[in-house]
Scaffold this motif. Structure first.
Motif, PDB file in Angstrom:
ATOM      1  N   GLY A   1      -5.799   1.303   0.345  1.00 36.68           N
ATOM      2  CA  GLY A   1      -6.333   0.134   1.015  1.00 36.68           C
ATOM      3  C   GLY A   1      -6.850  -0.528  -0.239  1.00 36.68           C
TER       4      GLY A   1
ATOM      5  N   ARG B   1       0.791   4.227  -2.784  1.00 38.38           N
ATOM      6  CA  ARG B   1       0.356   5.379  -2.488  1.00 38.38           C
ATOM      7  C   ARG B   1       1.498   6.261  -3.149  1.00 38.38           C
ATOM      8  NH1 ARG B   1       1.660   9.502   0.730  1.00 38.38           N
ATOM      9  NH2 ARG B   1       3.412   8.191   1.787  1.00 38.38           N
TER      10      ARG B   1
ATOM     11  N   PRO C   1       0.853  -1.217  -0.106  1.00 35.73           N
ATOM     12  CA  PRO C   1       0.064  -0.243   0.214  1.00 35.73           C
ATOM     13  C   PRO C   1       0.695   1.121  -0.033  1.00 35.73           C
ATOM     14  CG  PRO C   1      -1.078  -1.625   1.492  1.00 35.73           C
ATOM     15  CD  PRO C   1       0.505  -2.116   1.013  1.00 35.73           C
ATOM     16  N   GLU C   2       1.757   1.475   0.730  1.00 33.70           N
ATOM     17  CA  GLU C   2       2.695   2.545   0.731  1.00 33.70           C
ATOM     18  C   GLU C   2       3.301   2.704  -0.383  1.00 33.70           C
ATOM     19  OE1 GLU C   2       3.960   5.906   2.427  1.00 33.70           O
ATOM     20  OE2 GLU C   2       2.617   4.689   3.187  1.00 33.70           O
TER      21      GLU C   2
ATOM     22  N   GLY D   1      -4.016  10.578   0.634  1.00 35.77           N
ATOM     23  CA  GLY D   1      -4.137  10.516   2.147  1.00 35.77           C
ATOM     24  C   GLY D   1      -3.775   8.648   2.311  1.00 35.77           C
ATOM     25  N   SER D   2      -4.211   7.780   1.907  1.00 34.15           N
ATOM     26  CA  SER D   2      -3.922   6.394   2.250  1.00 34.15           C
ATOM     27  C   SER D   2      -4.593   5.508   1.061  1.00 34.15           C
ATOM     28  CB  SER D   2      -4.663   6.014   3.527  1.00 34.15           C
ATOM     29  OG  SER D   2      -6.266   6.066   3.385  1.00 34.15           O
TER      30      SER D   2
END
Length: 834
Positions: free
Chosen positions: A58, A37, A33-34, A55-56
């Motif tokens: 998922g 992003r 995920p990071e 922001g994030s």
């Protein structure tokens, strides 16, 4: 058997759950995920040319594998001041499973939830999107994607936007509006190969808010808007071909087709063909601002309307300038407006609008039974030059109800037009006309008009920028007039910014047998008229010249002029009257003068007036109650000056100097004479008949001053001086000397010692008194000073005579002052004896 089925189903479900968790674990391992992003931020930043943050990130499995991004923000261009260009609460990308085995991301559906976009235009007309997706960053992004390998390839099949908000602000046009909610569904279905996709689009705008009136406010009332389209996309060639486009908005059903030549190309080029399928005229008219046409009063409308057109062009600033054509056909349109007696029975037109001009091929309007036709063109180039041809006639019964501020006016009659007009929108002073505008049996009436005004005939002839001839006959009450004239640069009258245009100039002639000003002055409605704000500039009157020839002019109930001849001219706000000649109250009036229309003050006037052999009582009646008692012919020469916005103000500020004379006159029934006769016990003083009464006069501060006036009558000589106010107040000192016959009659009734003081050297009775109070209620009292002065003088004379005689006796000599001839001395001595 049933138990085995449930067993197998449970086992299958468990396997699916395990596979889902395994898939979810695989996604997190293959695409941390990071890392996703950071990748999304870098790719979006490179693509848009703006700083982008996420922001994030998922993942979810049910109902299908998906990647979710929350809090996406695309920064704004620093020159526009918005908090951001775009902010999205959530983005969901539904991932197809099989391409993942090849380490390729293929998105089946992209869902954008609650996006908010700021679209802005600066004072120079440049949009904040001009710096978005720059060509160099697009090329860099493409190179980055190519070097990233197949694991980052992306194919998008469906896009959904829900709950969107679009803000638009224009510093150049001083406008703001917000569209919300905005919903969109876009679908790309593979048709064959890797590059051909079918396209389906559904979009809707729920509402619009605008902090402006006019057309944008009307568009807001027309919401919601729905749009759908079907077509195909060739990803390889970049071609988007829309075979069907439908739009539903405010009673308009529009369908058409379009083509996007190559969405990857620079410049971008597009084309669109469209036509209306159905038109709800009531709703469509609701889009027209009521300040243009009173559509808010349309209660019924029917007819057939067809619209069609084309649109082609390119990306603003890069591609070809937009070119468009709109064709409109209106047939059999009927409408009824509330408050109007006559409906629009027929409206038909053929209209073509393209990039360069608007062509009105034919417009037919039947208002009641009146036909009107028009045709012309309007250029869409700078300045918007136009030409218009108007033919037909129009009844005026409903005109006041269509024009703001004229609702209390009633009109009838007919206007007939045969006019060709040319000009430019926004520049009325450049308007030119060719043809005529006429009227028959026109009538105007209303509570603000004193009388009904009838115009049996009117004809206006135009040529170029000039009203070359205007002619009209006018009747109101008992007045009957004929007006003729011309007007150069007539359109400048309607253009408030006409400084650069040629100034208008008029010539006019007013003639007729009879004119009563009361027939045309505003009626007294009991309402106080609104005063012009102090210091506000007066509306400028265009310069011109003219003449007036009237057999009879009724100025007021008490003032009538006969055979009036006058020449006037107006230049630089200065009205000059030279000469004015008229018959007045059995005499004549001659005058010349000027009236200054001060820009921010009262009118200022100055006149030289000569009145000859005029009936005094008639001409003075409007100004003084004394006129009721004065009979005779008055002649007057005077210079007058005054200022004010109405007659009363001018009279109060009036100043004048001149001379006057009244011949063969009489003052009869005046309360002043009655009181003088009663006060002096001399009944012959009332009435007062005279051969000549003349003198000098001056007017200042609302009073008429006369000094050393002598009035010779058969009974007495009147010497007076003082002032008379326009309000009727009196302040006069009077010296009255009776003739010898009356003097002997009244002196004989007085004691000798009293009579000696009241008589003059010719033994005529002389008295002095003062008059005050008002014309109708005077006050009389003796003026003792002249009597005292006369008594003192007589006493001094007698004392001096007695002293001289006493001196002669005592000293035997005569004073030099008393020397007389011998005969006289003898007589004196005899008279001096006791």
């Amino acid at each position: 058997m049933k138990k085995k089925i449930f067993k197998y189903l449970g086992l299958a479900a468990a396997v699916l759950v395990l596979l889902a968790f395994a898939l979810l674990l695989a996604l997190r391992v293959l695409f941390p995920p990071e890392q996703v992003r950071r990748f999304a931020e870098s790719r979006l930043s490179a693509l848009t040319g703006r700083a982008c943050t996420v922001g994030s990130v998922g993942y979810s499995i049910f109902p299908a594998p998906a990647v979710g991004l929350s809090g996406l923000v695309i920064a704004e261009d620093p020159g526009y001041g918005n908090p951001y260009f775009c902010r999205v609460e959530n983005i969901y990308l539904r991932i197809r499973l099989l391409p993942l085995l090849s380490r390729r991301v293929e998105v089946g559906r992209l869902a954008v939830v609650w996006p908010e976009v700021y679209l802005a235009e600066n004072s120079a007309g440049k949009l904040n999107t001009a710096t978005l997706f720059p060509a160099d960053t697009l090329r860099a992004a493409a190179d980055t994607a190519a070097g990233a390998g197949p694991q980052f390839s992306l194919v998008l099949h469906k896009v959904a936007v829900s709950g969107g908000t679009l803000h638009y602000a224009s510093a150049k046009e001083a406008q703001r509006l917000t569209l919300s909610p905005v919903d969109l569904q876009l679908s790309l279905e593979r048709r064959g190969g890797d590059s051909l996709f079918g396209l389906a689009l559904d979009a809707g705008i729920g509402g619009m808010e605008a902090d402006t009136s006019g057309f944008l406010a009307a568009l807001a009332r027309g919401m919601p808007l729905e749009l759908s389209s079907q077509g195909g996309v060739n990803l390889k060639s970049g071609k988007v071909d829309l075979s069907r486009i439908t739009v539903s908005f405010a009673g308009l059903e529009v369908e058409g087709s379009g083509l996007l030549a190559d969405y990857r190309a620079d410049p971008l080029e597009y084309s669109l063909d469209w036509r209306t399928r159905e038109v709800d005229l009531v709703q469509v008219l609701g889009l027209v601002p009521s300040s243009w046409v009173p559509v808010n009063r349309v209660s019924k409308v029917s007819g057939r309307v067809e619209l069609s057109g084309t649109l082609a062009g390119g990306r603003p600033g890069a591609g070809p300038a937009p070119a468009y054509t709109v064709k409109a056909v209106l047939e059999g349109v009927e409408a009824r407006l509330e408050g109007l007696e006559r409906p629009v029975r027929e409206l038909g037109s053929q209209l073509t609008l393209d990039r360069e001009r608007l062509v009105l091929e034919k417009l037919k309007l039947r208002f009641g039974d009146d036909p009107l036709e028009a045709s012309g063109t309007l250029s869409l180039a700078e300045g918007n030059p136009y030409s218009l041809k108007v033919d037909g006639s129009l009844g005026l019964e409903d005109l006041p109800r269509l024009l703001q501020g004229m609702e209390d006016l009633s009109t009838s009659g007919r206007l007939e037009a045969d006019l060709s007009l040319k000009g430019s929108l926004g520049e009325l002073s450049r308007l030119t006309a060719q043809g005529t505008l006429g009227g028959k049996d026109l009538m105007l009436s209303g509570k603000k008009l004193a009388k009904t005004i009838a115009i049996p005939e009117m004809r206006l002839e135009f040529k170029g920028r000039d009203l070359v001839r205007a002619a009209a006959s006018v009747a109101a009450g008992s007045s009957l007039l004929r007006l003729e004239g011309s007007l150069k640069n007539f359109a400048s009258l309607f253009d408030s910014g006409r400084q650069a245009a040629a100034a208008p100039y008029w010539q006019a002639k007013l003639s007729g047998p009879y004119l009563s000003l009361a027939d045309f002055l505003p009626a007294d409605t009991g309402e106080t008229p609104a005063a012009r704000p102090a210091g506000s500039p007066r509306e400028k009157i265009p310069p011109g010249e003219g003449s007036v020839e009237l057999d009879r002019l009724i100025v007021s109930d008490t003032l009538t002029l006969e055979q009036v001849r006058m020449k006037i001219s107006l230049r630089d706000d200065l009205l000059t009257i030279d000469p004015l000649e008229a018959g007045l109250c059995s005499g004549s009036l001659a005058a010349r003068g000027k009236v200054r229309f001060a820009e921010d003050g009262p009118l200022q006037s100055a006149f030289e007036v000569e009145v000859s052999q005029v009936e005094a009582g008639q001409v003075l009646k409007p100004y003084t109650p004394f006129a009721r008692y004065l009979f005779g012919k008055i002649s007057l020469k005077a210079s007058l000056e005054g200022s004010g916005s109405d007659t009363q103000q001018i009279i109060q500020s009036l100043s004048a100097a001149g001379s006057y004379s009244v011949a063969d006159g009489q003052v009869r029934g005046w309360p002043v004479l009655g009181k003088v006769a009663g006060f002096t016990k001399i009944k012959e003083l009332d009435p007062l008949a005279f051969l000549d009464w003349s003198g000098e006069l001056s007017i200042r501060e609302g009073r008429v001053y006369t000094e050393s006036v002598a009035i010779e009558t058969s009974q007495a000589l009147w010497n007076l001086g003082g002032s008379y106010g326009f309000d009727g107040s009196l302040d006069y000192a009077v010296q009255l000397t009776l003739n010898q016959e009356l003097s002997q009659k009244y002196l004989s009734e007085l004691p000798v010692n009293v009579a000696s003081f009241l008589g003059d050297d010719n033994k005529r009775l002389a008295v002095a008194f003062k008059v005050s109070g008002t014309t109708d209620d005077p006050s009389i009292k003796w003026d003792s000073k002249p009597l005292v002065d006369k008594a003192v003088k007589k006493i001094e004379t007698k004392l001096k005579s007695q002293l001289n005689k006493l001196t002669d006796r005592l000293f035997g000599r005569k004073s030099a002052a008393t020397e007389t001839p011998a005969a006289d001395s003898a007589a004196a001595d005899t008279s001096a004896k006791p």
